[in-house]
Design a protein around this motif. Structure first.
Motif: not given
Length: 287
Positions: A147, A150, A154, A212, A281
């Protein structure tokens, strides 16, 4: 007196905060750190700051002096260096007459096939041979290993690795830190105990990508790569060779089930369920 090593690192600092939150007086906590000036904030709160450099064994025993309990946080770096460092810590703890050593190991250290486990097996063996009263905190993977990056994943719409459909029973760093604080402050004898600390559920990287996507509103997919290709990507972003080897090896072993086992040890210590993948998340992307 509780002495915490590596207290300017993320796990160590969070453990100190957890100890303080549990009501341990600052005057009964000492931190053993390589660079004392980096712990100035803790010193201002009444925590004793002691210089302790794993690469300078002569600094260790004085830093551990008077320790009823020592949280021995494992070092980072190449295996051979860490083995030397860890041997020095064990010898210093014995010389200082530490009452109890709590060592941050890895889940199933004695049988875990991940290369990283070699150092932990060695250290556990050293601690056993030393005769020091020891409690093993066998930590699973940090959820933040994934994470933490992350948001970038994304944006790119991609998570890559070589873990296949392997499951990861991770937990947050804060949960491992709180568990350490609970063990260090327990009124029950801890010497000889082994805690296999994992999250309550195990997830795959494909499931991480799906979560995600759901949280970010963007299309994010997991692409499983051959180990060699994954290594090239990690090398390309500037990671040192030993870390590339560690991460690739870990992913390959994860694909074979090395981190899939779920135990109830962590949630039992915490007295609550561990953080879910959805919550982690969400915190990472919207926190």
């Amino acid at each position: 007196m509780i002495v915490v090593t590596g207290a300017t690192g993320q796990l160590g600092r969070q453990t100190v905060e957890a100890l303080l939150k549990r009501g341990v007086p600052a005057t009964e906590i000492a931190v053993a750190v390589r660079s004392p000036h980096n712990a100035a904030g803790l010193a201002e709160r009444g925590v004793s700051v002691r210089e302790a450099d794993y690469d300078r064994p002569e600094t260790l025993a004085p830093a551990f002096a008077g320790a009823d309990k020592l949280l021995f946080i494992s070092a980072n770096g190449p295996d051979d260096l860490r083995i030397t460092q860890h041997r020095a810590v064990v010898e210093a703890a014995k010389a200082a007459g530490v009452g109890l050593v709590a060592y941050t190991s890895i889940t199933d250290a004695d049988t875990n096939p991940i290369g990283l486990a070699r150092v932990h097996r060695f250290t556990e063996e050293q601690l056993a041979a030393s005769g020091l009263p020891t409690v093993l905190l066998r930590n699973g993977w940090y959820t933040e290993n994934y994470t933490g990056t992350l948001a970038g994943s994304a944006e790119r719409g991609a998570i890559v690795g070589s873990a296949g459909g392997g499951r990861i029973a991770s937990a947050t760093r804060a949960e491992f830190a709180e568990a350490a604080a609970i063990v260090l402050t327990s009124e029950e004898p801890q010497a000889g105990k082994v805690y296999e600390l994992t999250g309550d559920t195990a997830w795959t990287l494909a499931e991480l990508a799906a979560e995600t996507s759901a949280v970010s509103g963007k299309d994010v997919a997991y692409t499983d790569l051959p180990a060699e290709q994954y290594a090239q990507i990690l090398t390309g972003v500037g990671l040192p060779g030993f870390l590339v080897d560690l991460l690739v090896d870990a992913d390959v072993k994860i694909s074979q089930g090395a981190l899939a086992k779920v135990t109830g040890d962590l949630s039992s210590l915490l007295g609550r369920p561990t953080t879910s993948l959805t919550a982690a998340v969400t915190d990472a992307l919207k926190g």
